[in-house]
Write an enzyme that holds these catalytic residues in place. Structure first.
Site, PDB file in Angstrom:
ATOM      1  N   PHE A 176       0.900  -1.244   0.122  1.00 40.89           N
ATOM      2  CA  PHE A 176       0.086  -0.128   0.024  1.00 40.89           C
ATOM      3  C   PHE A 176       0.929   1.438  -0.038  1.00 40.89           C
ATOM      4  O   PHE A 176       1.684   1.354   0.864  1.00 40.89           O
ATOM      5  CB  PHE A 176      -0.989   0.116   1.228  1.00 40.89           C
ATOM      6  N   ASP A 261       9.472   3.125   1.472  1.00 41.51           N
ATOM      7  CA  ASP A 261       8.255   3.757   2.054  1.00 41.51           C
ATOM      8  C   ASP A 261       7.871   3.646   3.174  1.00 41.51           C
ATOM      9  O   ASP A 261       7.719   2.514   3.756  1.00 41.51           O
ATOM     10  CB  ASP A 261       7.027   2.976   1.207  1.00 41.51           C
ATOM     11  N   LYS A 290       2.452  10.505   7.908  1.00 40.13           N
ATOM     12  CA  LYS A 290       1.921  10.176   9.174  1.00 40.13           C
ATOM     13  C   LYS A 290       2.651  10.753  10.389  1.00 40.13           C
ATOM     14  O   LYS A 290       2.176  11.803  10.777  1.00 40.13           O
ATOM     15  CB  LYS A 290       2.123   8.930   8.985  1.00 40.13           C
TER      16      LYS A 290
HETATM   17  C1  LIG Z   1       3.364   2.934   3.659  1.00 41.05           C
HETATM   18  C2  LIG Z   1       2.417   3.824   3.278  1.00 41.05           C
HETATM   19  N1  LIG Z   1       2.526   4.562   2.170  1.00 41.05           N
HETATM   20  C3  LIG Z   1       1.703   5.619   1.778  1.00 41.05           C
HETATM   21  C4  LIG Z   1       0.756   5.899   2.286  1.00 41.05           C
HETATM   22  C5  LIG Z   1      -0.320   7.070   1.983  1.00 41.05           C
HETATM   23  O1  LIG Z   1      -0.298   7.935   3.022  1.00 41.05           O
HETATM   24  P1  LIG Z   1      -1.479   9.106   2.730  1.00 41.05           P
HETATM   25  O2  LIG Z   1      -2.676   8.454   3.398  1.00 41.05           O
HETATM   26  O3  LIG Z   1      -1.066  10.219   3.991  1.00 41.05           O
HETATM   27  O4  LIG Z   1      -1.725   9.549   1.743  1.00 41.05           O
HETATM   28  C6  LIG Z   1       0.439   5.086   3.529  1.00 41.05           C
HETATM   29  C7  LIG Z   1      -1.073   5.104   4.333  1.00 41.05           C
HETATM   30  O5  LIG Z   1      -1.639   4.453   4.993  1.00 41.05           O
HETATM   31  C8  LIG Z   1       1.053   4.027   3.863  1.00 41.05           C
HETATM   32  O6  LIG Z   1       0.602   3.334   4.795  1.00 41.05           O
END
Ligand SMILES: Cc1ncc(COP(=O)(O)O)c(C=O)c1O
Length: 436
Positions: A176, A261, A290
């Site tokens: 994700f 990520d 986050k």
């Molecule tokens: C690993 C990861 N990357 C990207 C995102 C996307 O972040 P946002 O919801 O702030 O756009 C998330 C959100 O849960 C995530 O867990």
């Protein structure tokens, strides 16, 4: 024309927001207004929350909850942290927004701070965004600019990528990375992707945690490999030991970028600044968001080393709000508290305590995660029922799968608060199973 009043109009009680704070509307009344005014992409919200303090929140009906989800791994210092709140207020009262035609001291100081915390080598740089998905979008564009600038010194010019030899981007099954189009192309879940086809091309998903599959997939056409050290949305699944090292070796040999990520796992969530920090590798880029702003929206892309940092040049990417003074002040305040109050050691200790307690509860079949990013599996498909029973009992948790519960509480969760959930969980499981 009359002059618009700029002097402080301090009657907050009777301001539009003050009236909402003091509203006596019930949760049900708010939800009815919600459904007629907000786009239905999130379904029906579980509760209408009106106030928070530390690890507790209260809903519109006055009910108190222990927040074990922390706004999905965001509220690192809990709700309404006094220091973060006062830093944000004071920055906003000084200078709130300037656009990226200008910079500000908080933006520069935060970039320097992140380069230090991530142990980025000389020449590394930071790009600020407003969310996780935007940090990933920036990383996706960085990947598209990679023509194979290598880690062995045989650099090609990024401009040579105009022939688009390196079109392949590798991500993992279960990944994700966000919901905007580039990040969605990296996200694996078909239900999220299918309605929006065609997505940006070239992304292939390979089996999770399979080193041989990774080695076989990375080749001279690969621009980048995107990895989450622990897949959060997939139910808190850590990559197997040695995987990141193997990924580094394979990407370095092929001239592909290794992009981590750490939107969910970074900034102390696992009891380390980066979940990947003891994997013995230097990535080419890391995405963060986050917890970084302690609840204030901010995302960041850290590009490691001068070569990778040179891939995106003036005019190739941008954002109006990214790195604004308030967001960067919020992040500086959050990092200050995390560092100066030894919060990461606390995260390791409380996380271990919570995981050990969970492992001893009947009906819990597996406990995963690090620090305060915890996933546990149940012996039946009752996770949504546990979430519902938890709300009734005053606990906020999340179910990323039918038999998986995820906890990502504020990093300041106390052992006593963890124990209160451990004590309640057996009854929540019984309630959820009885309701089936
Ligand atoms: C690993 C990861 N990357 C990207 C995102 C996307 O972040 P946002 O919801 O702030 O756009 C998330 C959100 O849960 C995530 O867990």
């Amino acid at each position: 024309m009359n002059q618009i009043e700029t002097a402080s109009s301090t009657d907050l009680e009777h301001s539009p927001v003050g009236e909402l704070v003091h509203s006596h509307a019930t949760g049900a009344q708010w939800l009815s207004r919600y459904s007629s005014s907000l786009l239905g992409v999130f379904g029906t919200p579980q509760r209408v929350l009106v106030r928070g303090a530390g690890c507790l929140v209260w809903d519109a009906d006055g009910k108190e909850y222990l927040d074990l989800l922390g706004g999905i791994a965001v509220n690192a210092l809990g709700h309404a942290h006094p220091f973060v709140t006062s830093v944000i207020s004071s920055q906003l009262a000084t200078l709130g927004h300037v656009s990226n035609f200008f910079t500000s001291p908080t933006q520069i100081a935060l970039a320097e701070k992140l380069l230090g915390l991530t142990k980025a080598p000389a020449g590394s740089k930071v790009f600020f965004a407003n969310s996780g998905t935007e940090a990933v979008e920036a990383a996706f564009k960085l990947a598209r600019r990679n023509a194979g600038t290598s880690h062995d010194g045989a650099a090609e010019s990024a401009a040579e990528n105009t022939d688009k030899q390196r079109t392949k981007i590798i991500a993992l099954e279960g990944a994700f990375h966000g919901r905007t189009m580039g990040a969605l192309a990296l996200t694996a879940k078909e239900a999220y992707r299918a309605p929006f086809a065609p997505l940006p091309g070239g992304v292939v998903h390979i089996p999770f945690g399979d080193i041989e599959a990774l080695r076989a997939a990375v080749d001279s056409t690969t621009a980048a490999v995107f990895l989450e050290p622990i897949q959060g949305e997939a139910g808190v699944r850590p990559l197997p030991p040695g995987y990141l090292k193997a990924a580094r070796e394979a990407t370095s040999a092929a001239g592909a970028l290794l992009i981590l990520d750490e939107v969910q796992t970074g900034i102390g969530r696992t009891g380390k600044w980066l979940a990947s920090e003891d994997a013995g590798i230097v990535p080419d880029a890391v995405t963060l968001a986050k917890g970084l702003g302690g609840g204030f929206p901010i995302g960041a892309l850290v590009t490691f080393g001068a070569e990778t940092s040179a891939l995106l040049t003036a005019g190739q990417h941008g954002t109006t709000f990214g790195g604004n003074p308030v967001a960067t002040a919020a992040a500086l305040a959050t990092l200050h508290v995390l560092e100066n109050q030894d919060v990461l050691a606390h995260v390791r200790a409380v996380g271990e305590h919570l995981r050990a307690g969970l492992a001893g509860i009947g009906g819990v079949t597996e406990v995963r995660g690090e620090g305060l990013l915890i996933g546990f599996d149940l012996d039946a498909d009752v996770a949504p029922g546990v979430v519902a029973a938890g709300l009734d009992a005053g606990f906020i948790v999340n179910s990323p799968g039918p038999r998986t519960i995820r906890l990502a509480p504020p990093l300041i969760l106390t052992t006593g608060q963890a124990d209160s959930f451990l004590a309640a969980l057996p009854a929540l499981l019984t309630t959820a199973k009885d309701a089936q």
